[in-house]
Write a protein that holds these residues in place. Structure first.
Motif, PDB file in Angstrom:
ATOM      1  N   GLY A  96     -21.324 -20.777  20.970  1.00  0.00           N
ATOM      2  CA  GLY A  96     -22.629 -20.821  21.624  1.00  0.00           C
ATOM      3  C   GLY A  96     -23.306 -22.169  21.600  1.00  0.00           C
ATOM      4  O   GLY A  96     -24.518 -22.266  21.734  1.00  0.00           O
ATOM      5  N   TYR A  97     -22.524 -23.235  21.440  1.00  0.00           N
ATOM      6  CA  TYR A  97     -23.048 -24.600  21.424  1.00  0.00           C
ATOM      7  C   TYR A  97     -22.639 -25.301  22.718  1.00  0.00           C
ATOM      8  O   TYR A  97     -21.556 -25.879  22.800  1.00  0.00           O
ATOM      9  N   PRO A  98     -23.480 -25.285  23.748  1.00  0.00           N
ATOM     10  CA  PRO A  98     -23.120 -25.982  24.984  1.00  0.00           C
ATOM     11  C   PRO A  98     -23.148 -27.504  24.789  1.00  0.00           C
ATOM     12  O   PRO A  98     -23.849 -28.016  23.907  1.00  0.00           O
ATOM     13  N   LEU A  99     -22.388 -28.195  25.613  1.00  0.00           N
ATOM     14  CA  LEU A  99     -22.367 -29.660  25.583  1.00  0.00           C
ATOM     15  C   LEU A  99     -23.729 -30.182  25.996  1.00  0.00           C
ATOM     16  O   LEU A  99     -24.237 -29.847  27.067  1.00  0.00           O
ATOM     17  N   LEU A 100     -24.329 -31.008  25.146  1.00  0.00           N
ATOM     18  CA  LEU A 100     -25.644 -31.579  25.417  1.00  0.00           C
ATOM     19  C   LEU A 100     -25.522 -32.982  25.990  1.00  0.00           C
ATOM     20  O   LEU A 100     -26.218 -33.333  26.937  1.00  0.00           O
ATOM     21  N   GLU A 101     -24.616 -33.793  25.408  1.00  0.00           N
ATOM     22  CA  GLU A 101     -24.502 -35.174  25.878  1.00  0.00           C
ATOM     23  C   GLU A 101     -23.217 -35.817  25.383  1.00  0.00           C
ATOM     24  O   GLU A 101     -22.594 -35.350  24.428  1.00  0.00           O
ATOM     25  N   ILE A 102     -22.856 -36.910  26.039  1.00  0.00           N
ATOM     26  CA  ILE A 102     -21.773 -37.780  25.593  1.00  0.00           C
ATOM     27  C   ILE A 102     -22.413 -38.859  24.723  1.00  0.00           C
ATOM     28  O   ILE A 102     -23.393 -39.487  25.104  1.00  0.00           O
TER      29      ILE A 102
END
Length: 130
Positions: A96-102
């Protein structure tokens, strides 16, 4: 380091055990008690990989952290990994941890990284934003 971190309220590490055998660990790293964010880390032993051990452990740690530290201001957990670590991307997403940033590469890490984040919504949802 583990003992001192727990005493200081900045690091909580848990063994992941299956049938009496250590198959991994999960850790909550807080910059300081009372901070709004913390980082989740984990590792799994080779034989335990690909069987859902890491996502279950990360989920259990997430629920625990949001329950225990809600009144202390914890509102977001981050899971970071190098960008070419596709298995960690899958663990983050399954947890449940979506990608937030690079995140740009920074020594000693030679590659850009990924920051996945999960926010605490309220006490009953444990931060899951499905």
């Amino acid at each position: 380091m583990q003992y001192e971190g727990r005493l200081a309220g900045t690091r909580y590490t848990f063994a992941v055990v299956e049938a009496g055998r250590l198959v991994g660990t999960v850790v909550l790293k807080r910059g300081a008690p009372g901070g709004g964010t913390a980082e989740v880390g984990y590792w799994t032993a080779g034989p335990a990989r690909g069987r859902g051990v890491a996502p279950r452990a990360v989920e259990a740690l997430t629920v625990w952290a949001f329950d225990v530290f809600a009144e202390d201001g914890l509102g977001r957990l981050d899971l970071l990994h190098e960008g070419d670590n596709h298995a960690s991307c899958r663990v983050a997403e399954k947890s449940g941890y979506p990608l937030l940033e690079i995140v740009p590469a920074f020594p000693p890490y030679p590659l850009d990284g990924h920051r996945h984040s999960r926010k605490r919504l309220d006490g009953s949802e444990h931060g899951r934003s499905e």
